[in-house]
Design a protein around this motif. Structure first.
Motif, mmCIF file in Angstrom:
data_model
loop_
_atom_site.group_PDB
_atom_site.id
_atom_site.type_symbol
_atom_site.label_atom_id
_atom_site.label_comp_id
_atom_site.label_asym_id
_atom_site.label_seq_id
_atom_site.Cartn_x
_atom_site.Cartn_y
_atom_site.Cartn_z
ATOM 1 N N ARG A 1 8.431 4.148 3.625
ATOM 2 C CA ARG A 1 7.677 4.522 2.480
ATOM 3 C C ARG A 1 7.320 3.331 1.430
ATOM 4 O O ARG A 1 6.722 3.308 0.889
ATOM 5 C CB ARG A 1 9.248 4.933 1.646
ATOM 6 N N LEU A 2 7.912 2.125 1.806
ATOM 7 C CA LEU A 2 7.105 1.224 1.091
ATOM 8 C C LEU A 2 5.312 1.020 1.185
ATOM 9 O O LEU A 2 4.672 0.696 0.554
ATOM 10 C CB LEU A 2 7.997 0.271 0.875
ATOM 11 N N GLU A 3 5.245 0.631 2.913
ATOM 12 C CA GLU A 3 3.882 0.442 3.012
ATOM 13 C C GLU A 3 3.346 1.995 2.756
ATOM 14 O O GLU A 3 1.817 1.317 1.986
ATOM 15 C CB GLU A 3 4.201 0.136 4.750
ATOM 16 N N ILE A 4 3.958 3.377 2.764
ATOM 17 C CA ILE A 4 2.972 3.961 2.322
ATOM 18 C C ILE A 4 2.489 3.518 0.839
ATOM 19 O O ILE A 4 1.266 4.116 0.526
ATOM 20 C CB ILE A 4 3.330 5.620 3.005
ATOM 21 N N SER A 5 3.528 3.819 0.088
ATOM 22 C CA SER A 5 3.544 3.473 -0.950
ATOM 23 C C SER A 5 2.998 2.617 -2.241
ATOM 24 O O SER A 5 1.675 2.876 -3.189
ATOM 25 C CB SER A 5 4.691 3.570 -2.359
ATOM 26 N N LEU A 6 2.732 2.038 -1.272
ATOM 27 C CA LEU A 6 1.349 0.411 -2.009
ATOM 28 C C LEU A 6 0.300 1.093 -1.411
ATOM 29 O O LEU A 6 -0.743 0.744 -1.763
ATOM 30 C CB LEU A 6 1.661 -0.674 -0.640
ATOM 31 N N GLY A 7 -0.115 1.745 -0.195
ATOM 32 C CA GLY A 7 -0.946 2.165 0.052
ATOM 33 C C GLY A 7 -1.840 1.960 1.773
ATOM 34 O O GLY A 7 -2.685 2.363 2.300
ATOM 35 N N LEU A 8 -0.667 1.113 2.278
ATOM 36 C CA LEU A 8 -1.323 1.835 3.531
ATOM 37 C C LEU A 8 -0.453 3.288 4.402
ATOM 38 O O LEU A 8 0.422 2.959 4.925
ATOM 39 C CB LEU A 8 0.243 0.642 4.409
ATOM 40 N N LYS A 9 -1.686 3.700 4.168
ATOM 41 C CA LYS A 9 -1.260 4.714 4.721
ATOM 42 C C LYS A 9 -1.737 5.281 6.144
ATOM 43 O O LYS A 9 -2.829 4.925 6.747
ATOM 44 C CB LYS A 9 -1.855 6.132 3.349
ATOM 45 N N ARG A 10 -1.578 6.538 6.690
ATOM 46 C CA ARG A 10 -1.983 6.551 8.457
ATOM 47 C C ARG A 10 -3.864 6.262 8.923
ATOM 48 O O ARG A 10 -3.830 5.553 9.392
ATOM 49 C CB ARG A 10 -1.683 8.558 8.920
#
Length: 361
Positions: free
Chosen positions: A127-136
């Motif tokens: 969740r932390l990665e995706i929320s920062l901007g590291l999407k798939r």
């Protein structure tokens, strides 16, 4: 502010009975409990607690940036929260040293009892990665394929829903692109900037060509690197060329956002840019700390397992090492330094512009 009317007891308030009773050793089901499994569990539980706090801060920051207009007062709070995240990250990085007090053999005394559990399954970290901007779409190929493979249906659905929401990177990019400060009155900054940049690059080429300590091969490599830098510089002033590099992954920020970023980083001492500069610095620090955490984690895994696979079936150290550089988010904030010029080469801001940037008339 009202005072509490019911006495609060320390252990009850912190629910210590739950927290201190949450360390169940897996090794005890197979014989004598492994002494060092307690350390392993507590370290990871502490990670998850800090991840929860980071998400608490990050979600508040995202809520602010999800607005069309962001007041300066809100930006002050945003910077404060991002700096808090940075300090928590420092703790997380330092915590690896505690884990490294465990020897490889001590880890092996309980490691096989954990299969197939893996750090892959830390939903809070994802969740932390995706929320920062590291999407798939921005992950390395192996990570794209395995990102959801080891998760429960509920966790997959939660993360997929999060993927569809704007990340902090996307929101900050939109905020930068909205900044109306690139042209003021008759002062066209970028025309002056291009002239100064061209002069700086020509000076760099002369230095390389006159450097007698370089071999022919070294000189050619430096010239090739300079040519690539010149092409990137040229793209700043050509939206079509910039878009091509953007599509190829050289840049992730859009053209307007990149130009605003450079303007802020060139003139951070101007009052109007002080908070934006602090924000950019805080996001750069967060990405740096996250990269350091990945690197130290990879080194710790190599120290514990060598070339063995991870408990979740990944390639262990090899996979973690690849994610260290590949799974970055705010890389453009780092690479913007390539385009910065010495203060004495920057175009002087006219008084009318300085007054505008200084909040006075």
């Amino acid at each position: 502010m009202k005072r509490n009317t019911t006495p609060v007891y320390y252990g009850d308030y912190l629910q210590l009975d739950k927290i201190l009773g949450a360390q169940s050793l897996q090794s005890k089901h197979y014989g004598d409990p492994a002494h060092d499994e307690m350390l392993f569990i507590i370290v990871h539980q502490v990670y998850e607690l800090w991840f929860k706090q980071i998400l608490h801060e990050l979600n508040a920051v995202i809520s602010v940036f999800n607005q069309r207009q962001i007041p300066d007062q809100s930006l002050i709070e945003v910077v404060h929260r991002l700096q808090r995240i940075n300090q928590i990250q420092q703790l997380l990085n330092d915590q690896i040293s505690v884990m490294e007090t465990m020897t490889p053999q001590q880890f092996l005394s309980f490691r096989d009892y954990l299969v197939p559990a893996s750090g892959f399954q830390s939903i809070q970290f994802k969740r932390l990665e995706i929320s920062l901007g590291l999407k798939r779409e921005f992950r390395i190929d192996f990570d794209k394929q395995s990102f959801y493979n080891r998760l429960s249906q509920d966790d997959r659905e939660l993360l997929e829903a999060l993927e569809s929401k704007p990340s902090l990177f996307e929101l900050v990019e939109q905020w930068l692109a909205r900044m109306p400060l690139l042209i003021k009155d008759e002062f066209a900054f970028w025309q002056h900037y291009k002239q100064a940049a061209d002069a700086s690059l020509q000076a760099d080429r002369k230095i390389i060509l006159s450097n007698d300590t370089l071999t022919a091969k070294e000189q050619q490599q430096e010239l090739n690197d300079l040519t690539a830098t010149e092409e990137n510089f040229a793209a700043l002033f050509d939206k079509t060329a910039y878009q091509k590099l953007n599509d190829e992954g050289t840049f992730r920020l859009g053209h307007e956002a990149m130009m605003a970023l450079l303007f802020i980083k060139q003139y951070p001492e101007e009052p109007i840019f002080n908070l934006p500069f602090q924000l950019i610095t805080a996001l750069t620090d967060i990405d740096e700390k996250l990269t350091i955490w990945r690197y130290r984690h990879a080194m710790m895994v190599q120290r514990m397992l060598g070339t063995k696979i991870g408990t979740g079936g990944s390639s262990g150290h090899h996979y973690l090492k690849k994610t260290t550089e590949s799974n970055r988010i705010f890389t453009d904030f780092f690479n913007a330094a390539s385009f910065l010029l010495p203060k004495d080469m920057l175009p002087a801001l006219p008084n009318s512009v300085k007054q505008y940037f200084g909040f006075y008339k």
